[in-house]
Write a protein that holds these residues in place. Structure first.
Motif, PDB file in Angstrom:
ATOM      1  N   LYS A   1     -12.893   2.651 -17.570  1.00  0.00           N
ATOM      2  CA  LYS A   1     -12.183   1.671 -18.398  1.00  0.00           C
ATOM      3  C   LYS A   1     -11.324   0.787 -17.496  1.00  0.00           C
ATOM      4  N   PRO A   2     -11.175  -0.505 -17.856  1.00  0.00           N
ATOM      5  CA  PRO A   2     -10.389  -1.416 -16.994  1.00  0.00           C
ATOM      6  C   PRO A   2      -8.958  -0.947 -16.754  1.00  0.00           C
ATOM      7  N   GLU A   3      -8.311  -0.370 -17.775  1.00  0.00           N
ATOM      8  CA  GLU A   3      -6.906   0.045 -17.590  1.00  0.00           C
ATOM      9  C   GLU A   3      -6.790   1.284 -16.714  1.00  0.00           C
ATOM     10  N   GLU A   4      -7.925   1.929 -16.391  1.00  0.00           N
ATOM     11  CA  GLU A   4      -7.891   3.107 -15.522  1.00  0.00           C
ATOM     12  C   GLU A   4      -8.237   2.773 -14.070  1.00  0.00           C
ATOM     13  N   ILE A   5      -8.319   1.478 -13.769  1.00  0.00           N
ATOM     14  CA  ILE A   5      -8.585   1.030 -12.395  1.00  0.00           C
ATOM     15  C   ILE A   5      -7.259   0.639 -11.743  1.00  0.00           C
ATOM     16  N   VAL A   6      -7.007   1.161 -10.545  1.00  0.00           N
ATOM     17  CA  VAL A   6      -5.752   0.896  -9.819  1.00  0.00           C
ATOM     18  C   VAL A   6      -6.087   0.476  -8.389  1.00  0.00           C
ATOM     19  N   GLY A   7      -5.389  -0.544  -7.901  1.00  0.00           N
ATOM     20  CA  GLY A   7      -5.549  -0.974  -6.511  1.00  0.00           C
ATOM     21  C   GLY A   7      -4.212  -0.988  -5.797  1.00  0.00           C
ATOM     22  N   ILE A   8      -4.160  -0.422  -4.597  1.00  0.00           N
ATOM     23  CA  ILE A   8      -2.910  -0.378  -3.824  1.00  0.00           C
ATOM     24  C   ILE A   8      -3.177  -0.951  -2.437  1.00  0.00           C
ATOM     25  N   ALA A   9      -2.428  -1.992  -2.084  1.00  0.00           N
ATOM     26  CA  ALA A   9      -2.551  -2.607  -0.754  1.00  0.00           C
ATOM     27  C   ALA A   9      -1.645  -1.877   0.217  1.00  0.00           C
ATOM     28  N   GLY A  10      -2.125  -1.666   1.434  1.00  0.00           N
ATOM     29  CA  GLY A  10      -1.346  -0.969   2.452  1.00  0.00           C
ATOM     30  C   GLY A  10      -0.323  -1.870   3.109  1.00  0.00           C
ATOM     31  N   GLN A  11       0.558  -1.252   3.891  1.00  0.00           N
ATOM     32  CA  GLN A  11       1.658  -1.998   4.494  1.00  0.00           C
ATOM     33  C   GLN A  11       1.208  -2.929   5.622  1.00  0.00           C
ATOM     34  N   LEU A  12      -0.032  -2.791   6.109  1.00  0.00           N
ATOM     35  CA  LEU A  12      -0.528  -3.657   7.178  1.00  0.00           C
ATOM     36  C   LEU A  12      -1.498  -4.711   6.650  1.00  0.00           C
ATOM     37  N   SER A  13      -1.568  -4.883   5.326  1.00  0.00           N
ATOM     38  CA  SER A  13      -2.543  -5.805   4.733  1.00  0.00           C
ATOM     39  C   SER A  13      -2.110  -7.256   4.935  1.00  0.00           C
ATOM     40  N   ASP A  14      -3.093  -8.118   5.191  1.00  0.00           N
ATOM     41  CA  ASP A  14      -2.800  -9.542   5.322  1.00  0.00           C
ATOM     42  C   ASP A  14      -2.907 -10.212   3.959  1.00  0.00           C
ATOM     43  N   ALA A  15      -2.432 -11.453   3.861  1.00  0.00           N
ATOM     44  CA  ALA A  15      -2.375 -12.151   2.573  1.00  0.00           C
ATOM     45  C   ALA A  15      -3.767 -12.386   2.000  1.00  0.00           C
ATOM     46  N   GLU A  16      -4.748 -12.696   2.860  1.00  0.00           N
ATOM     47  CA  GLU A  16      -6.101 -12.975   2.369  1.00  0.00           C
ATOM     48  C   GLU A  16      -6.700 -11.753   1.669  1.00  0.00           C
ATOM     49  N   SER A  17      -6.550 -10.570   2.272  1.00  0.00           N
ATOM     50  CA  SER A  17      -7.142  -9.369   1.679  1.00  0.00           C
ATOM     51  C   SER A  17      -6.428  -8.993   0.385  1.00  0.00           C
ATOM     52  N   MET A  18      -5.104  -9.202   0.305  1.00  0.00           N
ATOM     53  CA  MET A  18      -4.382  -8.876  -0.929  1.00  0.00           C
ATOM     54  C   MET A  18      -4.767  -9.842  -2.050  1.00  0.00           C
ATOM     55  N   MET A  19      -5.002 -11.097  -1.694  1.00  0.00           N
ATOM     56  CA  MET A  19      -5.457 -12.066  -2.687  1.00  0.00           C
ATOM     57  C   MET A  19      -6.827 -11.662  -3.228  1.00  0.00           C
ATOM     58  N   ALA A  20      -7.726 -11.251  -2.314  1.00  0.00           N
ATOM     59  CA  ALA A  20      -9.069 -10.831  -2.732  1.00  0.00           C
ATOM     60  C   ALA A  20      -9.004  -9.574  -3.598  1.00  0.00           C
ATOM     61  N   LEU A  21      -8.144  -8.613  -3.221  1.00  0.00           N
ATOM     62  CA  LEU A  21      -8.024  -7.379  -4.004  1.00  0.00           C
ATOM     63  C   LEU A  21      -7.511  -7.669  -5.412  1.00  0.00           C
ATOM     64  N   LYS A  22      -6.494  -8.519  -5.503  1.00  0.00           N
ATOM     65  CA  LYS A  22      -5.947  -8.862  -6.823  1.00  0.00           C
ATOM     66  C   LYS A  22      -6.991  -9.579  -7.675  1.00  0.00           C
ATOM     67  N   ASP A  23      -7.697 -10.542  -7.083  1.00  0.00           N
ATOM     68  CA  ASP A  23      -8.727 -11.265  -7.840  1.00  0.00           C
ATOM     69  C   ASP A  23      -9.838 -10.326  -8.302  1.00  0.00           C
ATOM     70  N   PHE A  24     -10.250  -9.400  -7.444  1.00  0.00           N
ATOM     71  CA  PHE A  24     -11.327  -8.472  -7.796  1.00  0.00           C
ATOM     72  C   PHE A  24     -10.917  -7.577  -8.963  1.00  0.00           C
ATOM     73  N   LEU A  25      -9.710  -6.992  -8.876  1.00  0.00           N
ATOM     74  CA  LEU A  25      -9.265  -6.115  -9.957  1.00  0.00           C
ATOM     75  C   LEU A  25      -9.053  -6.889 -11.252  1.00  0.00           C
ATOM     76  N   ASN A  26      -8.555  -8.132 -11.154  1.00  0.00           N
ATOM     77  CA  ASN A  26      -8.391  -8.950 -12.357  1.00  0.00           C
ATOM     78  C   ASN A  26      -9.735  -9.206 -13.024  1.00  0.00           C
ATOM     79  N   ARG A  27     -10.765  -9.464 -12.212  1.00  0.00           N
ATOM     80  CA  ARG A  27     -12.099  -9.720 -12.787  1.00  0.00           C
ATOM     81  C   ARG A  27     -12.709  -8.448 -13.378  1.00  0.00           C
TER      82      ARG A  27
END
Length: 745
Positions: free
Chosen positions: A376-402
């Motif tokens: 289920k969508p509400e059971e999907i969680v994404g956590i960015a690490g402390q060494l993540s760059d802005a591009e990868s965090m943007m991609a992770l957020k967009d992917f989980l939103n979709r």
């Protein structure tokens, strides 16, 4: 034989004169004054008009002169060139502005003046003998001559004395190729020495696992002593003895325990202090330098990564006056060996027996996409690490939103981060702005271990302006004078109500600065704490149109960009009910909260703590292998550049998520770094203003009143071990040695 020896004795003085004159002529360009050139020219029978004044030369190293008060400018003449300098500048600085590089060993622009190497001697009109230009203030109308025979002879004599006891170690010395003594001996020294006695030798000192000492090479410039005392704030080094028995050492047998100790390697002009991990690894001309950014803390220190082939061999600081000046912390400098240990090379899937087996990228992504689509969508969680760059965090957020989920956040920002107002999570005064403050209030932060370069800036301000420092938190060793006001929120309430003695210091301050530690983000009552701190700031007039002294000192390199991009979870407890957890380099997550039946994907570059719980591993590139944007604690965006190739079959973080989105049927609309940055521009355009600090537009005064109750639990240290804070430093053998030897009580 006798005639041959006699002939060689007759010829040798002539050869010496020829070689000396040729070396002076070709190695050191001589800038002649108008008077000299006219004297050397042929006599003209007809009188000629005076030659025009020489055109100005560019300053050394592109130096720029700032005149605080234009009326204080004085005019001096350097080799016939007129130059205007501010009152109080030294002769050496005036020469640099005039474009003349004066040799020096003991002088350093960020340290106090010692004047003990005498290499910077110049001739000044109406003085009986050469003067040390580093210690002589420039006076109006002073005529300075840097290329006269007297000045050259003086430098040659000084160089001969320096080399008298210096060992001929150049072939086995790690400083070879970037040694000031080598360069200046070539430019200003004689072609031979006259010293025939036995050279002295000095016993090497043990300064710890980072700095290697060969004290026989030391020329007693005292740069390291002044750095340790003035910048690092430790009394570890000093000068012992006198005359030829003079030597640098520790007064008692002890290690150098400062978090900035590696900087003595850079400022040592000879091979007396060199890098112990880098010893005998490579020559500097074999290395390829890549300008990059440090990600071990949130300061974003500017660094140069030196590599040979696929291996990073050392990290050096780059000059950036606004952030780290020209220093870096020991963690930044020596964590590089962690980049080649415990690396993840290939995609892996955990089998039924609990063991990982290597698979292809196609198979790994197919399994991840299949599981993600069944949850289920509400059971999907994404956590960015402390060494993540802005591009990868943007991609992770967009992917989980979709995928229908909005439960994505960055570790270190707490379960319920407040990303509404940028002024609530960045350093509003800027790192350089701290130098204008006259009173500091540190709340729940230990800058010496959380951000060593910010701590160095606070110490610089305390020494220069006698600024007062009040500290609230657990007992700690700050390397400057401070008042320990208390250990928890109780002291904050006293300050907010005006009952604490330190209130008068805040009220009388011209530019008060409050620094709140990001470790408080993890507390459940953080909103109440920030509300009280904002009350203190309002009472002390910390935020004004001309000054904003309300600062938050972040801990992780990814925190500021994550909050700018809106990585805020929908539910604070979403991880406890998750069935699909996507960890993008997140190793400090409490995995006990993750349900036992959850499917965990770990995408990262090191086999660190979260790997033990992962069902699938996707190997990613480290910061030294990719191009990525990082925003530091003051809101300045900078980018890393790839210095070495990726390890094994690893890929950039955003490329992995982009490929996964296509397999999962929710294709993200970008295929290149330029395209993903165009997407970032629509969300947080400030992240694309490289090397520029973007100040916050609105202040915390717009926040609604907080109704949360404050807990009186004392503040805890945010970092337990300075040398091991992320997956790279935990994999580093050098950091393990530092942790074992330097943190012993």
């Amino acid at each position: 034989m006798g005639l041959g020896m006699l002939a060689s004795r007759v010829i040798r003085p002539t050869a010496a004169k020829l070689s000396r004159s040729s070396s002076l002529h070709f190695i050191r360009p001589i800038v002649s004054t108008p008077e000299t050139s006219s004297a050397q020219s042929q006599p003209q029978p007809d009188p000629t008009p005076d030659p025009p004044p020489p055109s100005p030369r560019p300053p050394v190293g592109g130096a720029r002169v700032h005149f605080p008060n234009p009326e204080d400018a004085i005019e001096v003449f350097v080799d016939g060139y007129s130059v205007k300098v501010p009152k109080g500048m030294t002769v050496l600085q005036a020469c640099e502005i005039a474009g003349v590089d004066i040799p020096r060993f003991c002088y350093h622009s960020r340290l106090s003046i010692a004047g003990n190497c005498r290499m910077c001697l110049v001739e000044v009109e109406k003085t009986p003998k050469p003067v040390a230009s580093c210690a002589m203030p420039a006076l109006p109308g002073m005529k300075i001559k840097t290329d006269t025979p007297l000045a050259k002879k003086a430098r040659e004599g000084v160089m001969e004395f320096l080399l008298m006891n210096h060992p001929l170690d150049c072939p086995i010395c790690d400083q070879g190729g970037e040694c000031d003594l080598q360069d200046q001996s070539m430019a200003f020294g004689s072609d031979r020495g006259r010293f025939t006695e036995v050279k002295r030798a000095v016993v090497d000192k043990n300064l710890g696992p980072l700095v290697k000492t060969v004290m026989t090479r030391c020329i007693q410039c005292t740069r390291c002593v002044r750095f340790a005392t003035e910048v690092a704030g430790v009394q570890d080094l000093g000068m012992l003895g006198r005359g030829s028995g003079e030597e640098i050492g520790t007064y008692v047998e002890k290690l150098m325990t400062s978090e900035l100790s590696g900087n003595v390697i850079d400022i040592c002009p000879v091979g007396a202090l060199t890098s112990k991990p880098f010893a005998f690894k490579a020559r500097n001309w074999e290395l390829k330098g890549t300008e990059s950014i440090d990600v071990t803390d949130a300061v974003g220190s500017n660094i140069r990564i030196d590599s040979r082939g696929p291996e990073v061999l050392r990290i050096l600081p780059r000059l950036n006056e606004d952030i780290n000046e020209e220093w870096i912390s020991d963690k930044t400098r020596f964590c590089y060996d962690g980049l080649k240990r415990q690396r993840l090379n290939d995609p892996m899937i955990r089998g039924a027996d609990g063991r990982f087996k290597t698979v292809s990228w196609r198979d790994a992504l197919a399994v991840v996409a299949e599981v993600a689509l069944q949850v289920k969508p509400e059971e999907i969680v994404g956590i960015a690490g402390q060494l993540s760059d802005a591009e990868s965090m943007m991609a992770l957020k967009d992917f989980l939103n979709r995928m229908g989920s909005n439960n994505v956040w960055c570790e270190g920002n707490g379960p319920n981060p407040d990303a509404d107002l940028r002024s609530g999570y960045i350093m509003n005064s800027g790192i350089t702005g701290l130098e204008k403050a006259d009173v500091f209030l540190l709340v729940g932060t230990q800058p010496r271990v959380e951000a060593a370069m910010v701590n160095a800036r606070i110490r610089k301000t305390v020494r220069a302006n006698q600024a007062k420092v009040g500290y609230i938190g657990p007992a700690t060793d700050l390397n400057y004078d401070h008042q320990h006001l208390g250990t928890g929120p109780k002291t904050l309430i006293e300050l907010a109500e005006g009952r604490h003695p330190f209130c008068s210091a805040l009220a009388n301050a011209k530019n008060p600065a409050i620094i709140v530690g990001a470790g408080l983000f993890e507390r459940e009552d953080k909103d109440a704490i920030f509300s009280v701190v904002e009350t203190i700031a309002k009472n002390a007039k910390v935020v004004r149109p001309d000054w904003n002294g309300f600062n938050v000192l972040l801990l992780k390199a990814a925190q500021a960009a994550a909050l700018d991009l809106g990585l805020v979870p929908e539910s604070a407890n979403s991880i406890e009910s998750a069935k699909f957890v996507y960890l993008m380099g997140a190793d400090d997550v409490n995995m006990e909260k993750v349900p036992s039946d959850a499917f965990v994907v770990y995408q990262g570059h090191h086999g660190d703590q979260s790997v033990y719980r992962a069902n699938i591993i996707l190997p990613a590139a480290a910061f030294s292998e990719k191009e990525g944007i990082y925003e530091n604690t003051e809101g300045c965006s900078q980018q890393t550049l790839p210095a070495v190739p990726t390890v094994g079959d690893a890929r950039d973080d955003w490329k992995i998520i982009r490929a996964l989105s296509e397999v999962a049927g929710v294709r993200l609309p970008y295929d290149s770094v330029g395209a993903i940055r165009a997407r970032i521009r629509t969300v947080a355009p400030n992240l694309l203003n490289m090397d520029e600090r973007e100040p916050a537009t609105f202040s915390a005064s717009l926040k609604p009143d907080c109704s949360q109750k404050m807990s009186l639990t004392d503040f805890r240290p945010a970092i337990d071990n300075f040398y091991m804070t992320d997956s790279i430093t935990r994999a580093s053998k050098i950091m393990a040695q530092c942790s074992a030897t330097l943190l012993k009580k």
